[in-house]
Design an enzyme around this catalytic site. Structure first.
Site, mmCIF file in Angstrom:
data_model
loop_
_atom_site.group_PDB
_atom_site.id
_atom_site.type_symbol
_atom_site.label_atom_id
_atom_site.label_comp_id
_atom_site.label_asym_id
_atom_site.label_seq_id
_atom_site.Cartn_x
_atom_site.Cartn_y
_atom_site.Cartn_z
ATOM 1 N N ASN A 137 0.868 -1.171 0.000
ATOM 2 C CA ASN A 137 0.000 0.000 0.000
ATOM 3 C C ASN A 137 0.911 1.230 0.000
ATOM 4 O O ASN A 137 1.456 1.614 1.026
ATOM 5 C CB ASN A 137 -0.886 -0.037 1.259
ATOM 6 C CG ASN A 137 -1.858 1.122 1.320
ATOM 7 O OD1 ASN A 137 -1.800 2.037 0.504
ATOM 8 N ND2 ASN A 137 -2.744 1.068 2.299
ATOM 9 N N LYS A 168 3.292 0.808 3.140
ATOM 10 C CA LYS A 168 2.876 -0.181 4.136
ATOM 11 C C LYS A 168 2.873 -1.538 3.465
ATOM 12 O O LYS A 168 2.540 -1.644 2.276
ATOM 13 C CB LYS A 168 1.444 0.124 4.620
ATOM 14 C CG LYS A 168 1.352 1.270 5.574
ATOM 15 C CD LYS A 168 -0.061 1.331 6.159
ATOM 16 C CE LYS A 168 -0.458 2.767 6.352
ATOM 17 N NZ LYS A 168 -1.845 3.065 6.269
ATOM 18 N N ARG A 190 -2.586 -2.133 -3.467
ATOM 19 C CA ARG A 190 -3.781 -1.314 -3.296
ATOM 20 C C ARG A 190 -3.675 -0.151 -4.278
ATOM 21 O O ARG A 190 -2.676 0.568 -4.288
ATOM 22 C CB ARG A 190 -3.844 -0.777 -1.873
ATOM 23 C CG ARG A 190 -4.989 0.179 -1.714
ATOM 24 C CD ARG A 190 -4.966 0.850 -0.375
ATOM 25 N NE ARG A 190 -6.113 1.724 -0.264
ATOM 26 C CZ ARG A 190 -6.083 2.934 0.289
ATOM 27 N NH1 ARG A 190 -4.963 3.395 0.786
ATOM 28 N NH2 ARG A 190 -7.165 3.651 0.354
ATOM 29 N N HIS A 207 -12.779 3.224 -0.137
ATOM 30 C CA HIS A 207 -12.812 2.217 0.944
ATOM 31 C C HIS A 207 -13.499 0.937 0.478
ATOM 32 O O HIS A 207 -14.008 0.164 1.296
ATOM 33 C CB HIS A 207 -13.596 2.724 2.188
ATOM 34 C CG HIS A 207 -12.938 3.819 2.956
ATOM 35 N ND1 HIS A 207 -13.668 4.805 3.573
ATOM 36 C CD2 HIS A 207 -11.646 4.078 3.232
ATOM 37 C CE1 HIS A 207 -12.853 5.643 4.196
ATOM 38 N NE2 HIS A 207 -11.615 5.216 3.998
ATOM 39 N N HIS A 237 -17.845 2.542 7.732
ATOM 40 C CA HIS A 237 -16.378 2.484 7.888
ATOM 41 C C HIS A 237 -15.953 3.820 8.496
ATOM 42 O O HIS A 237 -15.932 4.850 7.814
ATOM 43 C CB HIS A 237 -15.726 2.253 6.519
ATOM 44 C CG HIS A 237 -14.222 2.274 6.560
ATOM 45 N ND1 HIS A 237 -13.450 1.157 6.340
ATOM 46 C CD2 HIS A 237 -13.356 3.284 6.810
ATOM 47 C CE1 HIS A 237 -12.170 1.486 6.456
ATOM 48 N NE2 HIS A 237 -12.090 2.774 6.738
ATOM 49 N N ARG A 275 -11.894 15.957 7.267
ATOM 50 C CA ARG A 275 -12.675 16.369 6.090
ATOM 51 C C ARG A 275 -14.098 16.737 6.487
ATOM 52 O O ARG A 275 -14.687 16.095 7.357
ATOM 53 C CB ARG A 275 -12.739 15.236 5.057
ATOM 54 C CG ARG A 275 -11.407 14.842 4.477
ATOM 55 C CD ARG A 275 -11.598 13.896 3.284
ATOM 56 N NE ARG A 275 -10.342 13.264 2.940
ATOM 57 C CZ ARG A 275 -10.118 11.949 3.010
ATOM 58 N NH1 ARG A 275 -11.079 11.121 3.391
ATOM 59 N NH2 ARG A 275 -8.943 11.473 2.690
ATOM 60 N N ASP A 291 -8.906 12.751 16.957
ATOM 61 C CA ASP A 291 -8.879 11.419 17.554
ATOM 62 C C ASP A 291 -10.085 11.273 18.492
ATOM 63 O O ASP A 291 -10.229 12.044 19.442
ATOM 64 C CB ASP A 291 -7.573 11.209 18.324
ATOM 65 C CG ASP A 291 -7.391 9.747 18.724
ATOM 66 O OD1 ASP A 291 -8.355 9.159 19.261
ATOM 67 O OD2 ASP A 291 -6.303 9.196 18.488
ATOM 68 N N ARG A 322 -10.755 9.244 20.762
ATOM 69 C CA ARG A 322 -10.429 9.008 22.186
ATOM 70 C C ARG A 322 -10.279 10.327 22.926
ATOM 71 O O ARG A 322 -10.774 10.503 24.032
ATOM 72 C CB ARG A 322 -9.110 8.221 22.312
ATOM 73 C CG ARG A 322 -9.262 6.756 21.981
ATOM 74 C CD ARG A 322 -7.928 6.121 21.723
ATOM 75 N NE ARG A 322 -7.374 6.597 20.446
ATOM 76 C CZ ARG A 322 -6.457 5.964 19.754
ATOM 77 N NH1 ARG A 322 -5.942 4.852 20.208
ATOM 78 N NH2 ARG A 322 -6.029 6.437 18.606
ATOM 79 N N VAL A 335 -12.620 4.053 14.616
ATOM 80 C CA VAL A 335 -13.703 4.554 15.460
ATOM 81 C C VAL A 335 -14.815 3.506 15.571
ATOM 82 O O VAL A 335 -15.282 3.197 16.682
ATOM 83 C CB VAL A 335 -14.273 5.878 14.885
ATOM 84 C CG1 VAL A 335 -15.466 6.350 15.695
ATOM 85 C CG2 VAL A 335 -13.192 6.949 14.826
ATOM 86 N N GLU A 381 -14.778 0.312 15.303
ATOM 87 C CA GLU A 381 -14.430 -0.899 16.051
ATOM 88 C C GLU A 381 -14.216 -0.633 17.539
ATOM 89 O O GLU A 381 -14.391 -1.532 18.358
ATOM 90 C CB GLU A 381 -13.145 -1.518 15.473
ATOM 91 C CG GLU A 381 -13.334 -2.108 14.091
ATOM 92 C CD GLU A 381 -12.022 -2.416 13.392
ATOM 93 O OE1 GLU A 381 -11.023 -2.712 14.081
ATOM 94 O OE2 GLU A 381 -11.992 -2.361 12.147
ATOM 95 N N GLU A 438 -8.217 -4.890 5.360
ATOM 96 C CA GLU A 438 -8.040 -4.616 3.931
ATOM 97 C C GLU A 438 -6.880 -5.412 3.341
ATOM 98 O O GLU A 438 -6.938 -5.840 2.194
ATOM 99 C CB GLU A 438 -7.834 -3.102 3.727
ATOM 100 C CG GLU A 438 -9.141 -2.347 3.941
ATOM 101 C CD GLU A 438 -8.969 -0.851 4.158
ATOM 102 O OE1 GLU A 438 -8.631 -0.461 5.289
ATOM 103 O OE2 GLU A 438 -9.175 -0.082 3.209
HETATM 104 P P1 ADP Z 1 -7.300 5.393 8.905
HETATM 105 O O1 ADP Z 1 -8.432 6.072 8.209
HETATM 106 O O2 ADP Z 1 -6.113 6.283 9.125
HETATM 107 O O3 ADP Z 1 -6.976 4.014 8.383
HETATM 108 P P2 ADP Z 1 -8.191 4.029 11.314
HETATM 109 O O4 ADP Z 1 -9.236 3.129 10.795
HETATM 110 O O5 ADP Z 1 -6.931 3.421 11.839
HETATM 111 O O6 ADP Z 1 -7.865 5.225 10.347
HETATM 112 O O7 ADP Z 1 -8.850 4.896 12.494
HETATM 113 C C1 ADP Z 1 -8.112 5.864 13.181
HETATM 114 C C2 ADP Z 1 -9.028 6.573 14.167
HETATM 115 O O8 ADP Z 1 -9.665 5.622 15.008
HETATM 116 C C3 ADP Z 1 -8.300 7.496 15.131
HETATM 117 O O9 ADP Z 1 -8.141 8.781 14.565
HETATM 118 C C4 ADP Z 1 -9.232 7.533 16.312
HETATM 119 O O10 ADP Z 1 -10.183 8.577 16.138
HETATM 120 C C5 ADP Z 1 -9.983 6.230 16.241
HETATM 121 N N1 ADP Z 1 -9.660 5.285 17.331
HETATM 122 C C6 ADP Z 1 -8.664 4.393 17.384
HETATM 123 N N2 ADP Z 1 -8.697 3.719 18.550
HETATM 124 C C7 ADP Z 1 -9.745 4.204 19.244
HETATM 125 C C8 ADP Z 1 -10.323 3.926 20.539
HETATM 126 N N3 ADP Z 1 -9.813 3.009 21.336
HETATM 127 N N4 ADP Z 1 -11.423 4.620 20.906
HETATM 128 C C9 ADP Z 1 -11.936 5.568 20.092
HETATM 129 N N5 ADP Z 1 -11.451 5.875 18.882
HETATM 130 C C10 ADP Z 1 -10.379 5.204 18.466
#
Ligand code: ADP
Length: 406
Positions: A12, A19, A96, A185, A213, A246, A287, A289, A339, A341, A392
């Site tokens: 990727n 990656k 990818r 996606h 997603h 975004r 983020d 969190r 988010v 998951e 993915e």
């Molecule tokens: P990308 O689009 O970069 O592939 P990811 O699918 O890895 O992103 O998601 C990243 C986002 O997931 C982070 O910016 C954060 O907002 C969120 N995230 C990751 N772990 C947690 C968690 N434990 N609780 C809440 N949000 C989380």
């Protein structure tokens, strides 16, 4: 390909990153994974994890000038684990590729003609396709004899009917410039919708699923009987849900206003909408969190984070309603990506008040943390609500292997 060749290297390539994962499709085992960051800078970093041996992650820092050097460094790390690119067990490399336009509806073995077509799509994905092309060229130069397969982020969405894919724009102008909704996606939406059907003990053709997603980028899709019928991203990944940085859906006249009234340039508007909007624009954090932590801490700062959260959730609810209408019957809603998951409060808030649509979340089930696909709706719910971790790399490896071993 020899009879023993069951391994697939998934690449990727981003504009300054690479990656990778090496998987064995014989048993789905992940043999190695890693990341090269800040390619082209003085402070490039390679982190390689030899998963096959359970060894520690090896980190190397120092300038890596370009993708060719990066891939050679990755090849050296793999070789040090006895997993080199010259191994007869390597069946193919799966790449990818972000934009496959309308023509690439399936994973495709790459030859010169395919590469030319991917280049023709650069104007539609100026940030992504050039990096993907560089990755492909580099890998082909290192192993010209090995099948290389392109797996497109847009492919899963090419089944969208014309009334969902076409903008209500002047047809001649739209067609002249290939302006339509492509969606992104797709690899994740394909994988997660299939895994959701499996979780329900059904064939994908039997179920209608809304996939959310929710990563830093975020998109929703409506999948009817295994085929995508609508998705929230459009010509570019800017449309749809509120994302980390975004804006998602916005009145296009906002852009004229920013140029005419605020005196912003084209590039400044682009940067504002793609990099400085969404959650980060609303509250200074992207983020989830950190946003939840600020909400829990309360006060004025918490209120600002709460408003960002509420706007994010409001948009999700609108798409859940819209895709319920598009699908007619919804069997499942699946949450995935960082988010989706991990953030139980997002899942609970997005479905709060949607009982009329048959959607609800069981608080105890929602609180469980797990890497496995699982149901979080109450027993007997009309709509199954699921958390399905996306993968993915596995999807790209499976599609690549299916093509080269056929
Ligand atoms: P990308 O689009 O970069 O592939 P990811 O699918 O890895 O992103 O998601 C990243 C986002 O997931 C982070 O910016 C954060 O907002 C969120 N995230 C990751 N772990 C947690 C968690 N434990 N609780 C809440 N949000 C989380």
């Amino acid at each position: 390909m020899t009879a023993t060749a069951t391994r697939v290297l998934v690449l990727n390539s981003g504009s300054s990153s690479l990656k990778y994962q090496l998987l064995d499709m014989h048993d789905g085992a992940r043999l190695a994974a890693g990341l090269v960051e800040r390619i082209g800078e003085e402070t490039s970093r390679l982190a390689h994890t030899p998963l096959a041996t359970g060894g520690d992650t090896r980190e190397t820092e120092g300038p890596i000038a370009d993708h060719t050097t990066a891939l050679k460094a990755v090849a050296a790390e793999l070789a040090a684990d006895g997993l080199g690119l010259d191994s007869p067990q390597l069946a193919a490399i799966g790449h990818r590729v972000v934009h496959g336009g309308l023509q690439f509806t399936e994973p495709t073995v790459i030859d010169d003609a395919v590469l030319t077509e991917i280049e023709r799509l650069v104007p539609l994905a100026p940030l992504h396709n050039p990096a993907n092309i560089t990755g492909i060229r580099t890998a082909r130069a290192l192993r010209p004899d090995l099948p290389q397969v392109a797996v497109f982020d847009t492919a899963f969405h090419t089944t969208m009917p014309e009334h969902a894919a076409r903008y209500a724009l002047d047809v001649a102008t739209a067609d002249a410039h290939r302006i339509r909704r492509y969606g992104f996606h797709g690899t994740s939406h394909a994988y997660v919708s299939r895994r959701t059907a499996a979780l329900l003990g059904k064939d994908p053709s039997e179920v209608n699923v809304i996939v959310l997603h929710l990563g830093n980028g975020a998109s929703a899709s409506a999948v009817a009987g295994g085929r995508c019928v609508d998705t929230s991203m459009g010509l570019t990944p800017l449309e749809g849900l509120v994302m980390g940085t975004r804006s998602g859906d916005i009145d296009p006249a906002v852009t004229f206003h920013l140029k005419r009234v605020a005196g912003m340039s084209e590039d400044e508007v682009d940067e504002l909408l793609n990099k400085k909007s969404g959650l980060i624009g609303l509250c200074g954090d992207n983020d989830m969190r950190e946003i939840r932590r600020r909400i829990d801490a309360g006060g004025e700062d918490g209120a600002r984070a709460q408003l960002a959260f509420d706007i994010y959730i409001h948009r999700l609810k609108k798409y859940l309603g819209a895709y319920t209408a598009v699908l007619g019957r919804v069997d499942a809603v699946a949450f995935t990506a960082g988010v989706g998951e991990n953030a139980a409060p997002v899942r609970a808030a997005a479905l709060a008040g949607l009982e009329q649509l048959g959607m609800a979340v069981d608080a105890d089930r929602n609180a469980v943390r797990s890497d496995e696909p699982r149901l979080i709706s109450p027993e007997g719910s009309r709509v199954a609500v699921a958390v399905v971790p996306t993968d993915e790399e596995l999807e790209i490896a499976q599609q690549t292997y299916a093509l080269v071993s056929a």
